[in-house]
Design a protein around this motif. Structure first.
Motif, PDB file in Angstrom:
ATOM      1  N   PRO A  78       4.555  43.282   1.024  1.00  0.00           N
ATOM      2  CA  PRO A  78       5.601  42.518   1.726  1.00  0.00           C
ATOM      3  C   PRO A  78       5.137  41.139   2.210  1.00  0.00           C
ATOM      4  CG  PRO A  78       5.554  44.792   2.487  1.00  0.00           C
ATOM      5  CD  PRO A  78       4.336  44.587   1.654  1.00  0.00           C
ATOM      6  N   PHE A  79       3.875  41.013   2.624  1.00  0.00           N
ATOM      7  CA  PHE A  79       3.364  39.724   3.088  1.00  0.00           C
ATOM      8  C   PHE A  79       3.317  38.719   1.947  1.00  0.00           C
ATOM      9  CE2 PHE A  79       1.559  42.982   5.858  1.00  0.00           C
ATOM     10  CZ  PHE A  79       1.893  42.497   7.110  1.00  0.00           C
ATOM     11  N   GLY A  80       2.930  39.175   0.748  1.00  0.00           N
ATOM     12  CA  GLY A  80       2.902  38.271  -0.393  1.00  0.00           C
ATOM     13  C   GLY A  80       4.282  37.893  -0.873  1.00  0.00           C
ATOM     14  N   LEU A  81       5.219  38.841  -0.861  1.00  0.00           N
ATOM     15  CA  LEU A  81       6.581  38.532  -1.314  1.00  0.00           C
ATOM     16  C   LEU A  81       7.294  37.617  -0.329  1.00  0.00           C
ATOM     17  CD1 LEU A  81       7.814  41.947  -2.793  1.00  0.00           C
ATOM     18  CD2 LEU A  81       6.962  39.934  -3.985  1.00  0.00           C
ATOM     19  N   LEU A  82       6.999  37.774   0.966  1.00  0.00           N
ATOM     20  CA  LEU A  82       7.572  36.847   1.939  1.00  0.00           C
ATOM     21  C   LEU A  82       7.160  35.415   1.616  1.00  0.00           C
ATOM     22  CD1 LEU A  82       7.246  38.575   5.440  1.00  0.00           C
ATOM     23  CD2 LEU A  82       9.346  37.697   4.381  1.00  0.00           C
ATOM     24  N   ASP A  83       5.906  35.232   1.242  1.00  0.00           N
ATOM     25  CA  ASP A  83       5.415  33.897   0.905  1.00  0.00           C
ATOM     26  C   ASP A  83       6.156  33.322  -0.294  1.00  0.00           C
ATOM     27  OD1 ASP A  83       3.272  31.790   1.254  1.00  0.00           O
ATOM     28  OD2 ASP A  83       2.875  32.393  -0.818  1.00  0.00           O
ATOM     29  N   ILE A  84       6.520  34.192  -1.237  1.00  0.00           N
ATOM     30  CA  ILE A  84       7.244  33.728  -2.431  1.00  0.00           C
ATOM     31  C   ILE A  84       8.691  33.405  -2.102  1.00  0.00           C
ATOM     32  CG2 ILE A  84       8.092  34.418  -4.702  1.00  0.00           C
ATOM     33  CD1 ILE A  84       5.551  36.073  -5.036  1.00  0.00           C
ATOM     34  N   PHE A  85       9.378  34.330  -1.409  1.00  0.00           N
ATOM     35  CA  PHE A  85      10.812  34.167  -1.182  1.00  0.00           C
ATOM     36  C   PHE A  85      11.127  33.121  -0.122  1.00  0.00           C
ATOM     37  CE2 PHE A  85      10.988  38.624  -2.904  1.00  0.00           C
ATOM     38  CZ  PHE A  85      11.627  38.278  -4.083  1.00  0.00           C
ATOM     39  N   LEU A  86      10.162  32.752   0.707  1.00  0.00           N
ATOM     40  CA  LEU A  86      10.396  31.699   1.690  1.00  0.00           C
ATOM     41  C   LEU A  86      10.637  30.346   1.042  1.00  0.00           C
ATOM     42  CD1 LEU A  86       7.889  32.504   4.578  1.00  0.00           C
ATOM     43  CD2 LEU A  86      10.376  32.378   4.727  1.00  0.00           C
ATOM     44  N   THR A  87      10.194  30.167  -0.185  1.00  0.00           N
ATOM     45  CA  THR A  87      10.395  28.894  -0.875  1.00  0.00           C
ATOM     46  C   THR A  87      11.831  28.714  -1.321  1.00  0.00           C
ATOM     47  OG1 THR A  87       9.770  29.885  -3.001  1.00  0.00           O
ATOM     48  CG2 THR A  87       8.011  28.921  -1.680  1.00  0.00           C
ATOM     49  N   MET A 100      15.280  39.610   0.096  1.00  0.00           N
ATOM     50  CA  MET A 100      14.896  40.213  -1.184  1.00  0.00           C
ATOM     51  C   MET A 100      13.489  40.801  -1.129  1.00  0.00           C
ATOM     52  SD  MET A 100      17.515  39.974  -3.050  1.00  0.00           S
ATOM     53  CE  MET A 100      16.829  40.449  -4.622  1.00  0.00           C
ATOM     54  N   THR A 101      12.742  40.439  -0.083  1.00  0.00           N
ATOM     55  CA  THR A 101      11.423  41.042   0.104  1.00  0.00           C
ATOM     56  C   THR A 101      11.523  42.553   0.197  1.00  0.00           C
ATOM     57  OG1 THR A 101      10.639  39.072   1.273  1.00  0.00           O
ATOM     58  CG2 THR A 101       9.411  41.125   1.628  1.00  0.00           C
ATOM     59  N   ILE A 102      12.582  43.036   0.810  1.00  0.00           N
ATOM     60  CA  ILE A 102      12.704  44.480   1.066  1.00  0.00           C
ATOM     61  C   ILE A 102      12.875  45.279  -0.221  1.00  0.00           C
ATOM     62  CG2 ILE A 102      14.039  46.255   2.269  1.00  0.00           C
ATOM     63  CD1 ILE A 102      14.703  44.117   4.381  1.00  0.00           C
ATOM     64  N   PRO A 103      13.907  45.005  -1.059  1.00  0.00           N
ATOM     65  CA  PRO A 103      14.046  45.829  -2.272  1.00  0.00           C
ATOM     66  C   PRO A 103      12.905  45.658  -3.267  1.00  0.00           C
ATOM     67  CG  PRO A 103      15.591  43.998  -2.317  1.00  0.00           C
ATOM     68  CD  PRO A 103      15.007  44.027  -0.934  1.00  0.00           C
ATOM     69  N   PHE A 104      12.381  44.434  -3.409  1.00  0.00           N
ATOM     70  CA  PHE A 104      11.290  44.241  -4.359  1.00  0.00           C
ATOM     71  C   PHE A 104      10.003  44.920  -3.888  1.00  0.00           C
ATOM     72  CE2 PHE A 104      13.975  40.994  -6.250  1.00  0.00           C
ATOM     73  CZ  PHE A 104      13.667  41.120  -7.590  1.00  0.00           C
ATOM     74  N   SER A 105       9.765  44.897  -2.585  1.00  0.00           N
ATOM     75  CA  SER A 105       8.598  45.612  -2.059  1.00  0.00           C
ATOM     76  C   SER A 105       8.726  47.102  -2.313  1.00  0.00           C
ATOM     77  CB  SER A 105       8.450  45.357  -0.559  1.00  0.00           C
ATOM     78  OG  SER A 105       8.140  44.008  -0.294  1.00  0.00           O
ATOM     79  N   GLY A 106       9.914  47.653  -2.032  1.00  0.00           N
ATOM     80  CA  GLY A 106      10.125  49.080  -2.277  1.00  0.00           C
ATOM     81  C   GLY A 106       9.925  49.446  -3.737  1.00  0.00           C
ATOM     82  N   LEU A 107      10.418  48.570  -4.644  1.00  0.00           N
ATOM     83  CA  LEU A 107      10.297  48.838  -6.075  1.00  0.00           C
ATOM     84  C   LEU A 107       8.838  48.814  -6.520  1.00  0.00           C
ATOM     85  CD1 LEU A 107      11.681  49.286  -8.806  1.00  0.00           C
ATOM     86  CD2 LEU A 107      11.845  46.788  -9.033  1.00  0.00           C
ATOM     87  N   ILE A 108       8.081  47.802  -6.111  1.00  0.00           N
ATOM     88  CA  ILE A 108       6.677  47.700  -6.533  1.00  0.00           C
ATOM     89  C   ILE A 108       5.861  48.849  -5.957  1.00  0.00           C
ATOM     90  CG2 ILE A 108       4.598  46.277  -6.410  1.00  0.00           C
ATOM     91  CD1 ILE A 108       6.446  43.814  -6.328  1.00  0.00           C
TER      92      ILE A 108
END
Length: 331
Positions: free
Chosen positions: A247-256, A264-272
């Motif tokens: 989740p910390f890495g995806l937050l960095d991506i989706f913040l852009t 979107m951090t939530i569903p993608f984190s759950g999927l990975i």
């Protein structure tokens, strides 16, 4: 063992859904904390992805090792099938007729004792070990026919093929299958002394019994020696560490992107997280091919197939039927 063409998606998801739900909840907590506190605790995705690659390689190694154990177990039972047919054919064709000896009864007794060996070996391989999963074959509700047969116990099955007195003798021993093979060797020696088997055939029979001992020993090795715990444990903890960082890495991506994309951090984190724990779970459930789980070697069905083959060779009546496929599973 599942024998339909494919697992359905929802079957797979139901079997492994907990990591997905936990991943969603964990990612939701991290995302909400980020929005509420506005603390910049994101992490760049690049180092996290490198950890993910390392975890993937390690899970691949674990899954390959687990698959090797399962495939070796299947080859061992394939050898048992072949050697059983060879042994029964030899018993039925190589014992000489002799006046005063009921050779047909002797042949049947030896073949029946061999079936008792296979059944007792099957039961021994299904005894739970501390490193196996907590549920046992008695709790496999998806195959009720086999569960009912298993609940009847070993004694009831063995008494179809050996006498009560012989069974009680075996009950005083630790390893019943080994004792049965020892008894077979003693019977072969007695038949040689009576002139029903030549010395050459006696040696050949002992070599064949030796192969049965080899098959039993190889199956016991897989049953009694688990996949080394350091490999199984490290793979699990590495997966936890990697998934905790996602989740910390995806937050960095989706913040852009636009602020809405933070969620979107939530569903993608759950999927990975679900995918990685699914890979780990597949390896975990493939380590022990005799515990009676969903994808183990169907030694009960193989045993029943041997029973049918050998009893048909004897021209028996009331030959048992194969175990049915129940809910797509064979045991």
């Amino acid at each position: 063992m599942y024998v339909n063409r494919n697992y359905g998606f929802w079957m797979t998801f139901k079997w492994s859904r907990k990591p997905f739900y936990y991943g969603l909840a964990y990612a939701a907590i991290i995302t909400v904390l980020y929005l509420v506190t506005e603390i910049k605790f994101t992490l760049p995705w690049q180092p996290i992805s490198i950890i993910g690659i390392a975890v993937s390689f390690y899970l691949g190694f674990k899954n390959n090792s687990s698959y090797d154990r399962t495939w070796e177990a299947r080859k061992i039972w394939g050898a048992i099938v072949n050697d059983s047919r060879t042994f029964a054919t030899a018993v039925l064709t190589m014992i000489h007729e002799k006046s005063g000896e009921n050779t047909e009864a002797i042949k049947k007794e030896i073949v029946y004792r061999h079936l008792a060996w296979i059944i007792s070996l099957r039961y021994m391989l299904r005894i739970p070990k501390t490193w196996e999963h907590k549920y046992g074959p008695k709790n496999t509700v998806f195959v009720p026919t086999y569960t009912e047969i298993l609940n009847n116990g070993l004694d009831k099955e063995l008494l179809e093929y050996i006498s009560e007195s012989e069974l009680q003798h075996y009950r005083t021993k630790t390893n019943i299958p080994s004792q049965i093979l020892k008894k077979q060797s003693e019977v072969i020696r007695e038949l040689t002394l009576k002139g029903l088997i030549s010395d050459f055939k006696q040696v050949w029979f002992h070599q064949l019994i030796g192969r049965l001992y080899d098959n039993q020993g190889m199956a016991e090795r897989i049953k009694n020696f688990p996949l080394p715990r350091q490999y199984a444990s490290v793979a699990l903890w590495m997966t936890y560490v990697f998934c905790a960082l996602i989740p910390f890495g995806l937050l960095d991506i989706f913040l852009t992107s636009d602020e809405l994309w933070i969620w979107m951090t939530i569903p993608f984190s759950g999927l990975i997280i679900w995918i990685f724990f699914l890979m780990e779970r597949i390896g975990d459930y493939s380590e022990n091919p005799f515990e009676g789980a969903y994808n183990d070697v169907p030694i009960s069905s193989i045993t029943r197939g041997i029973e049918i083959d050998l009893r048909e060779m004897l021209n028996d009546e009331k030959i048992p039927k194969p175990y049915p496929v129940e809910n797509g599973f064979l045991m």
